[in-house]
Design a protein around this motif. Structure first.
Motif, PDB file in Angstrom:
ATOM      1  N   ALA A 213       7.716   4.004   1.420  1.00  0.00           N
ATOM      2  CA  ALA A 213       7.931   5.442   1.240  1.00  0.00           C
ATOM      3  C   ALA A 213       9.419   5.784   1.237  1.00  0.00           C
ATOM      4  O   ALA A 213       9.875   6.637   0.472  1.00  0.00           O
ATOM      5  CB  ALA A 213       7.215   6.219   2.345  1.00  0.00           C
ATOM      6  N   LEU A 214      10.183   5.103   2.085  1.00  0.00           N
ATOM      7  CA  LEU A 214      11.632   5.317   2.097  1.00  0.00           C
ATOM      8  C   LEU A 214      12.262   4.879   0.784  1.00  0.00           C
ATOM      9  O   LEU A 214      13.208   5.511   0.290  1.00  0.00           O
ATOM     10  CB  LEU A 214      12.260   4.552   3.262  1.00  0.00           C
ATOM     11  N   LEU A 215      11.742   3.806   0.202  1.00  0.00           N
ATOM     12  CA  LEU A 215      12.244   3.339  -1.093  1.00  0.00           C
ATOM     13  C   LEU A 215      12.029   4.402  -2.158  1.00  0.00           C
ATOM     14  O   LEU A 215      12.966   4.778  -2.886  1.00  0.00           O
ATOM     15  CB  LEU A 215      11.548   2.034  -1.486  1.00  0.00           C
ATOM     16  N   TYR A 216      10.792   4.890  -2.279  1.00  0.00           N
ATOM     17  CA  TYR A 216      10.506   5.908  -3.287  1.00  0.00           C
ATOM     18  C   TYR A 216      11.305   7.182  -3.025  1.00  0.00           C
ATOM     19  O   TYR A 216      11.668   7.896  -3.970  1.00  0.00           O
ATOM     20  CB  TYR A 216       9.012   6.229  -3.304  1.00  0.00           C
ATOM     21  N   GLY A 217      11.567   7.468  -1.755  1.00  0.00           N
ATOM     22  CA  GLY A 217      12.361   8.639  -1.429  1.00  0.00           C
ATOM     23  C   GLY A 217      13.840   8.453  -1.699  1.00  0.00           C
ATOM     24  O   GLY A 217      14.615   9.407  -1.563  1.00  0.00           O
ATOM     25  N   HIS A 221      19.642   3.366   2.748  1.00  0.00           N
ATOM     26  CA  HIS A 221      20.162   2.881   4.027  1.00  0.00           C
ATOM     27  C   HIS A 221      19.076   2.881   5.100  1.00  0.00           C
ATOM     28  O   HIS A 221      18.986   1.950   5.910  1.00  0.00           O
ATOM     29  CB  HIS A 221      21.364   3.726   4.455  1.00  0.00           C
ATOM     30  N   SER A 222      18.247   3.920   5.104  1.00  0.00           N
ATOM     31  CA  SER A 222      17.127   3.952   6.058  1.00  0.00           C
ATOM     32  C   SER A 222      16.125   2.837   5.750  1.00  0.00           C
ATOM     33  O   SER A 222      15.550   2.233   6.661  1.00  0.00           O
ATOM     34  CB  SER A 222      16.426   5.310   6.004  1.00  0.00           C
ATOM     35  N   LEU A 223      15.924   2.567   4.470  1.00  0.00           N
ATOM     36  CA  LEU A 223      15.047   1.471   4.063  1.00  0.00           C
ATOM     37  C   LEU A 223      15.581   0.147   4.589  1.00  0.00           C
ATOM     38  O   LEU A 223      14.824  -0.671   5.145  1.00  0.00           O
ATOM     39  CB  LEU A 223      14.950   1.436   2.539  1.00  0.00           C
ATOM     40  N   HIS A 224      16.876  -0.073   4.413  1.00  0.00           N
ATOM     41  CA  HIS A 224      17.484  -1.316   4.885  1.00  0.00           C
ATOM     42  C   HIS A 224      17.283  -1.480   6.392  1.00  0.00           C
ATOM     43  O   HIS A 224      16.906  -2.557   6.875  1.00  0.00           O
ATOM     44  CB  HIS A 224      18.978  -1.294   4.542  1.00  0.00           C
ATOM     45  N   LYS A 225      17.488  -0.386   7.119  1.00  0.00           N
ATOM     46  CA  LYS A 225      17.324  -0.411   8.568  1.00  0.00           C
ATOM     47  C   LYS A 225      15.882  -0.723   8.956  1.00  0.00           C
ATOM     48  O   LYS A 225      15.632  -1.522   9.878  1.00  0.00           O
ATOM     49  CB  LYS A 225      17.759   0.933   9.146  1.00  0.00           C
ATOM     50  N   GLU A 226      14.918  -0.117   8.258  1.00  0.00           N
ATOM     51  CA  GLU A 226      13.501  -0.333   8.588  1.00  0.00           C
ATOM     52  C   GLU A 226      13.084  -1.773   8.303  1.00  0.00           C
ATOM     53  O   GLU A 226      12.350  -2.388   9.087  1.00  0.00           O
ATOM     54  CB  GLU A 226      12.630   0.637   7.791  1.00  0.00           C
ATOM     55  N   PHE A 253      14.119  -4.597  -4.230  1.00  0.00           N
ATOM     56  CA  PHE A 253      14.409  -3.336  -4.924  1.00  0.00           C
ATOM     57  C   PHE A 253      15.757  -2.775  -4.469  1.00  0.00           C
ATOM     58  O   PHE A 253      16.557  -2.290  -5.277  1.00  0.00           O
ATOM     59  CB  PHE A 253      13.310  -2.306  -4.638  1.00  0.00           C
ATOM     60  N   LEU A 254      15.991  -2.831  -3.163  1.00  0.00           N
ATOM     61  CA  LEU A 254      17.229  -2.300  -2.589  1.00  0.00           C
ATOM     62  C   LEU A 254      18.439  -3.044  -3.142  1.00  0.00           C
ATOM     63  O   LEU A 254      19.416  -2.431  -3.596  1.00  0.00           O
ATOM     64  CB  LEU A 254      17.169  -2.435  -1.071  1.00  0.00           C
TER      65      LEU A 254
END
Length: 579
Positions: A213-217, A221-226, A253-254
Motif C-alpha cells: 500500500a505504501l508503494l502504491y501511495g 521512504h516509508s516503504l523502504h523503512k517498512e 519496485f523501489l
C-alpha cells in the motif's frame, strides 16, 4: 522419549512419540507452546495433521486453537498452485467437519452462548476464505470484495489473525480495483494489534501488505523503512515465511524508481527464488513482469524477452488472469523497445477496453496504451486518456501512478507544442517526486523529458522565476542521470515516440555519414556478434532467439547500413562509429 526430544527442541520427533504414547494432554501443551514459531516456519500443515490425531474429548477444550490452525493452513496455501491449495482445503474441511461434530455433541451444553457465537463466526470466516480463493481464480474481483465486506463485521472484535482474513480479501480486490492506498489506516491498526498480541506470523503478513500500500501511495521512504522492519523481524525470529517475498519484490519496485537497476535485479532474483521455494505463483508473475521493465531499462533485451515468456507461461499455467493486464503491459513495453510498432498498433486496435478507465484499474495497461499513442503521435488521444486516468488515480491517492501519468503528460504536451502547459505539469511532477527521490520515471519518458528539464533549468537560472518552487539541484541530478544513461547504454535512451519522430522528420545526408534508420538494441547486439564472425546459428544460440529471427535482424542491418553483405555491413558500421 517424547519429553527428551522436546527438551532438544525437536518438535517432529516429540509429537511422533507423544501421539504414539497417547499422551494427548502433553501433545496439545507442546503444540500450543510451539505453534507461533511453527506457523512462521510454514508448518501449518503438520500442526493440522497432529490436531486431527487428538481425541474429541480433548479437542472440545481447544476448539479455538484448532480453528486458528485451520486459518493458518488456508492462509499459507492461498497463493500456492491448485494442487497444494486443494490438499490444504480438503484437510481443512475434514478438520472443520470434525470440529462441528464435536461442537454439536454432548459437550455443546458446556459452551456459553458467547463462545458458541464466536465459534460460528470463525467457521463462517473460514468458509468465506475458501470462497475468496475461488472467486480470485475466476477473476471475479467484485465477489472477492463482497465476501470480504460480508465477514468484516464478524471479525471486528476478534484477534488480529481473524481480522486479517477480511482484510486479505479487501487487499487482494484493491490491487485490481485500485483503492489499496485507502486501506492504509486498517493495515496499520491490524499490524499494531498483531505486534501487541505477539502474533508475529500475522504481523509479518500485514506488514507486507502495508508495504504494498505504501508503494502504491508513492511513499518510497516509508516503504523502504517498512521492508527493512520486516527483514529485521524475520532475522530476530530466525525464520523465513512465504509472504517475505513480497517486501523483497516491493524493494525491487523501489530500487527501480530510484534508478538503482543492479539492486532492483538483485531483489527480483531473491523474490523469484523465494517464491519458487514457497510455490507463490502471484509473486512469480509480478516478479517476472517487473523484470521485463528492469531489463529493458538496463538495455538487456534478451533477458527481457526471457522474463516476458516466463510471465506469459505462468499466467497460462496458473490461471491468474487477474494479473494479465500487467503482463500485457510488459509485452507492449517489449514491442516498443524493439520498435515493433506494428504489433503495438495491432494491440491498440483490439484493445478490449474503450480507452477510458473502467471500474477495474488495469493501470499498467492504460499507461502502455498512452505510450503507444505517443509513438503514433496521437497526442490528443494520449492526453485525453491520461486526463481521465489521472483523475481516478488522484481520487485513490495512488501517487506511484500519478507521477507516471504526469511524466507522460509532459512528453505529450511538449510534443504537440504546448510548452507552457508542459512546464506547469513538469513543475508539479518535480514537486511530487523530489521528496521521495524518483529518478527512473524521468528517464523512461525519454529525450523529450530531458529537453523540457533543460529548458526549465536554463530559464529558472536566468530569471529565478521558479527557484522557490522547484529544486534546481534535483533537476540537475535528473539531467546527470540522463547523461549517465547515455554512457551506459549502446545508444542514447530515447522514448519510442522520439525515435519515430526522428525517422519521419530528420533530413538525411549522404548515406556514408548517417543511418537510414536507427538500429534497435537487438540489431546492435546482432551487429556486434556479426563483427566477431559469429554465424547465424551461433547468434541465435547466444541471444536465445530463433534462427529465423536472426536472419530477419541481419537483413534489417543490411538495409539500414545500405550494405551488400555482412562484411560490408561491418565496414559501414565502423565508418559510422557503431563498432
Amino acid at each position: 522419549a517424547a519429553r527428551w526430544y522436546e527438551k532438544q527442541g525437536l518438535i517432529h520427533e516429540t509429537m511422533a512419540h507423544t501421539l504414539a504414547a497417547a499422551d494427548y494432554s502433553f501433545a496439545i501443551s507442546v503444540l500450543k507452546q510451539r505453534a507461533a514459531q511453527l506457523w512462521i516456519q510454514g508448518e501449518a500443515k503438520m500442526i493440522s495433521i497432529w490436531i486431527m490425531a487428538l481425541p474429541d474429548a480433548l479437542l472440545q477444550n481447544h476448539l479455538d486453537f484448532a480453528l486458528l490452525s485451520i486459518l493458518k493452513l488456508l492462509d499459507l496455501a492461498q497463493n500456492m498452485p491448485e494442487r497444494q491449495w486443494t490438499e490444504a482445503r480438503t484437510q481443512s474441511e475434514q478438520l472443520m467437519t470434525r470440529l462441528k461434530r464435536v461442537l454439536y455433541s454432548e459437550w455443546k451444553g458446556s459452551l456459553s452462548e458467547v463462545e458458541m457465537g464466536r465459534i460460528h463466526n470463525r467457521l463462517h470466516i473460514l468458509y468465506s476464505l475458501m470462497d475468496i480463493r475461488t472467486a480470485l481464480l475466476a477473476s471475479d474481483i467484485q465477489e472477492v470484495r463482497r465476501l470480504a465486506q460480508q465477514i468484516q463485521p464478524l471479525a471486528a472484535q476478534e484477534q488480529a489473525a481473524w481480522k486479517k482474513i477480511p482484510l486479505s480479501g479487501l487487499f487482494l480486490s484493491a490491487q485490481v480495483l485500485g483503492d489499496v492506498v485507502l486501506l492504509l489506516p486498517d493495515l496499520l491498526a491490524v499490524k499494531q494489534q498483531a505486534l501487541q498480541e505477539q502474533d508475529y506470523s500475522t504481523a509479518l503478513v500485514v506488514m507486507c501488505w502495508l508495504a504494498g500500500a505504501l508503494l502504491y501511495g508513492g511513499h518510497l521512504h516509508s516503504l523502504h523503512k517498512e521492508c527493512l522492519h520486516v527483514q529485521d523481524l524475520l532475522k530476530h525470529l530466525g525464520s523465513q515465511i512465504a509472504i517475505a517475498a513480497y517486501p523483497t519484490l516491493d524493494l525491487a519496485f523501489l530500487f527501480y524508481a530510484w534508478n538503482q537497476l543492479d539492486k532492483a535485479q538483485s531483489s527480483l532474483q531473491n523474490a523469484i527464488q523465494h517464491a519458487r521455494h514457497w510455490q507463490d505463483m502471484t509473486v512469480l508473475v509480478w516478479s517476472y513482469s517487473l523484470s521485463v521493465k528492469v531489463f529493458l531499462a538496463a538495455g538487456k533485451l534478451a533477458e527481457a524477452e526471457q522474463a516476458l515468456q516466463e510471465t506469459q507461461r505462468l499466467i497460462r499455467e496458473t490461471g491468474l488472469t487477474a494479473y494479465a493486464s500487467e503482463v500485457m503491459a510488459a509485452q507492449v513495453s517489449f514491442w516498443i523497445a524493439h520498435q515493433d510498432l506494428s504489433a503495438a498498433e495491432a494491440w491498440t486496435n483490439r484493445f478490449l477496453c474503450d480507452a477510458a478507465p473502467s471500474e477495474y484499474i488495469h493501470v499498467e495497461e492504460y499507461l502502455a496504451l498512452a505510450r503507444v499513442y505517443l509513438a503514433q503521435q496521437q497526442y490528443a488521444s494520449c492526453l485525453h486518456l491520461l486526463a481521465q486516468l489521472l483523475s481516478k488515480m488522484e481520487g485513490m491517492k495512488r501517487h506511484w501512478d500519478v507521477v507516471q501519468i504526469l511524466a507522460l503528460q509532459v512528453v505529450a504536451l511538449h510534443s504537440c507544442g504546448e510548452v507552457m502547459q508542459g512546464r506547469q505539469v513538469v513543475i508539479r511532477l518535480l514537486t511530487l517526486t523530489e521528496p521521495e527521490g524518483y529518478v527512473r520515471v524521468y528517464l523512461d519518458a525519454g529525450e523529450s523529458m530531458q529537453q523540457v528539464l533543460k529548458t526549465l533549468l536554463e530559464t529558472s537560472e536566468d530569471d529565478g522565476a521558479h527557484t522557490t518552487v522547484v529544486s534546481l539541484s534535483f533537476v540537475s541530478t535528473i539531467l546527470s542521470a540522463f547523461e549517465q544513461e547515455k554512457c551506459r547504454l549502446p545508444l542514447p535512451q530515447q522514448a519510442p515516440h522520439a525515435l519515430v519522430a526522428q525517422v519521419g522528420t530528420q533530413p538525411h545526408t549522404h548515406a556514408s555519414s548517417v543511418l537510414v534508420e536507427p538500429l534497435s538494441r537487438r540489431e546492435q547486439e546482432v551487429l556486434r556478434l556479426v563483427a566477431e564472425g559469429a554465424t547465424n546459428q551461433e547468434i541465435a544460440d547466444h541471444l536465445v532467439i530463433s534462427l529465423t529471427t536472426v536472419k530477419k535482424h541481419v537483413g534489417s542491418l543490411l538495409t539500414k547500413l545500405t550494405a551488400e553483405n555482412r562484411t560490408h555491413a561491418v565496414a559501414r558500421a565502423r565508418e559510422l562509429s557503431l563498432l
